[in-house]
Write a protein that holds these residues in place. Sequence first.
Motif, short mmCIF file in Angstrom:
data_model
loop_
_atom_site.label_atom_id
_atom_site.label_comp_id
_atom_site.label_asym_id
_atom_site.label_seq_id
_atom_site.Cartn_x
_atom_site.Cartn_y
_atom_site.Cartn_z
N ILE A 77 39.10 -31.29 85.19
CA ILE A 77 39.83 -31.01 83.74
C ILE A 77 38.79 -30.91 82.83
CG2 ILE A 77 41.32 -31.74 82.14
CD1 ILE A 77 43.23 -32.87 84.49
N GLU A 78 37.98 -31.91 82.86
CA GLU A 78 36.80 -31.89 81.50
C GLU A 78 36.07 -30.69 81.81
OE1 GLU A 78 33.02 -34.67 80.90
OE2 GLU A 78 34.61 -35.72 81.83
N ALA A 79 35.68 -30.30 82.81
CA ALA A 79 34.84 -28.99 83.22
C ALA A 79 35.56 -27.80 82.71
CB ALA A 79 34.38 -28.65 84.46
N GLU A 80 37.01 -27.79 82.87
CA GLU A 80 37.53 -26.77 82.52
C GLU A 80 37.80 -26.58 81.09
OE1 GLU A 80 41.45 -27.14 84.41
OE2 GLU A 80 40.67 -26.17 86.33
N ALA A 137 26.35 -19.14 79.07
CA ALA A 137 26.87 -20.33 79.28
C ALA A 137 28.23 -19.95 80.07
CB ALA A 137 26.95 -20.97 78.17
N VAL A 138 29.07 -18.92 79.22
CA VAL A 138 30.38 -18.71 79.86
C VAL A 138 30.35 -18.28 81.17
CG1 VAL A 138 32.46 -17.24 79.33
CG2 VAL A 138 31.65 -18.51 77.45
N ARG A 139 29.47 -17.17 81.63
CA ARG A 139 29.23 -16.91 82.91
C ARG A 139 29.25 -18.01 83.66
NH1 ARG A 139 25.60 -11.62 81.45
NH2 ARG A 139 27.40 -10.34 80.39
N PHE A 140 28.13 -19.06 83.41
CA PHE A 140 27.91 -20.17 84.25
C PHE A 140 28.79 -20.82 84.46
CE2 PHE A 140 26.50 -24.19 84.93
CZ PHE A 140 25.52 -24.37 85.84
N TYR A 141 29.83 -21.20 83.62
CA TYR A 141 30.96 -22.11 83.71
C TYR A 141 32.09 -21.31 84.80
CZ TYR A 141 30.26 -25.91 80.62
OH TYR A 141 29.85 -27.18 80.13
N GLN A 142 32.14 -20.03 84.60
CA GLN A 142 33.10 -19.12 85.28
C GLN A 142 32.73 -19.01 86.63
OE1 GLN A 142 36.14 -18.25 84.15
NE2 GLN A 142 35.74 -19.10 82.18
N SER A 143 31.45 -18.79 86.83
CA SER A 143 30.95 -18.51 88.25
C SER A 143 30.34 -19.55 89.04
CB SER A 143 29.84 -17.26 88.28
OG SER A 143 28.70 -17.86 87.49
N GLU A 144 29.90 -20.81 88.29
CA GLU A 144 29.44 -21.96 89.10
C GLU A 144 30.28 -22.98 89.03
OE1 GLU A 144 26.71 -21.39 91.03
OE2 GLU A 144 26.50 -19.58 90.51
N VAL A 145 30.59 -23.44 87.69
CA VAL A 145 30.89 -24.97 87.54
C VAL A 145 32.35 -25.16 87.84
CG1 VAL A 145 31.30 -26.69 85.91
CG2 VAL A 145 29.34 -25.23 85.64
N LEU A 146 33.42 -24.22 87.43
CA LEU A 146 34.49 -24.32 87.80
C LEU A 146 35.00 -24.10 89.25
CD1 LEU A 146 36.22 -22.52 84.67
CD2 LEU A 146 36.08 -24.87 85.09
N PRO A 147 34.32 -22.97 89.84
CA PRO A 147 34.60 -23.00 91.38
C PRO A 147 34.10 -23.98 92.04
CG PRO A 147 33.63 -20.93 90.51
CD PRO A 147 33.81 -21.78 89.51
N THR A 148 32.89 -24.55 91.68
CA THR A 148 32.44 -25.85 92.35
C THR A 148 33.29 -26.94 92.28
OG1 THR A 148 29.99 -25.09 92.07
CG2 THR A 148 30.40 -27.48 92.51
N ARG A 149 33.76 -27.42 90.81
CA ARG A 149 34.44 -28.42 90.55
C ARG A 149 36.27 -28.26 91.35
NH1 ARG A 149 33.02 -33.11 89.53
NH2 ARG A 149 31.09 -32.75 88.52
#
Length: 180
Positions: A156-159, A115-127
């Motif tokens: 900010i919510e995604a972060e 989940a951390v990898r997904f947030y770091q590599s996908e969600v945050l850059p997309t946001r």
Amino acid sequence: MPLRGLESLAVAQRLDLAAAQRELAGVVRALGLTKSYRYIGALEFGVDTERDPDRTNVTGPKLRLELPLFNQGQARVAKSEAELRRSERKVEALAIGIRADVRALHDKLAALREAVRFYQSEVLPTRRAITAGTLLEYNGMLVGNFELFRTRAEQIEAEQKAIETLRDYWTTRAELERVP
């Protein structure tokens, strides 16, 4: 972290399991004594005084010995064997529970790592890209203030969720290291 090493380390270092194993060793010794002395029944020594009809007291030794004709200690042996089985099951259940706890924490840790990898590599850059694009559209006067604020709030919510997931990862890792 290799799961095999964690399980064996947790089983080797748990104090409640060590106490249950000591209890099992005591039950095994007690069963051995019960089986060894099962034919020896009640044995009493003592001194007894009786009064004769002519009003004189007679004092002498008293010996009472139980002969194992019908009672050969089967009930005591059966009780000790049942206690041994109970102690064995308790040790097995504790070991299985410890391994299950370690596996559950290990699986939770792996899921949180992903989940951390997904947030770091996908969600945050997309946001961040969406926010940058919305800012460009705002500068070009294609969107209003509220859309820019909403996009930035979603970033900010995604972060914040990424930080919470990272926190949960490190908390679970600390729990896993503390299990043994």
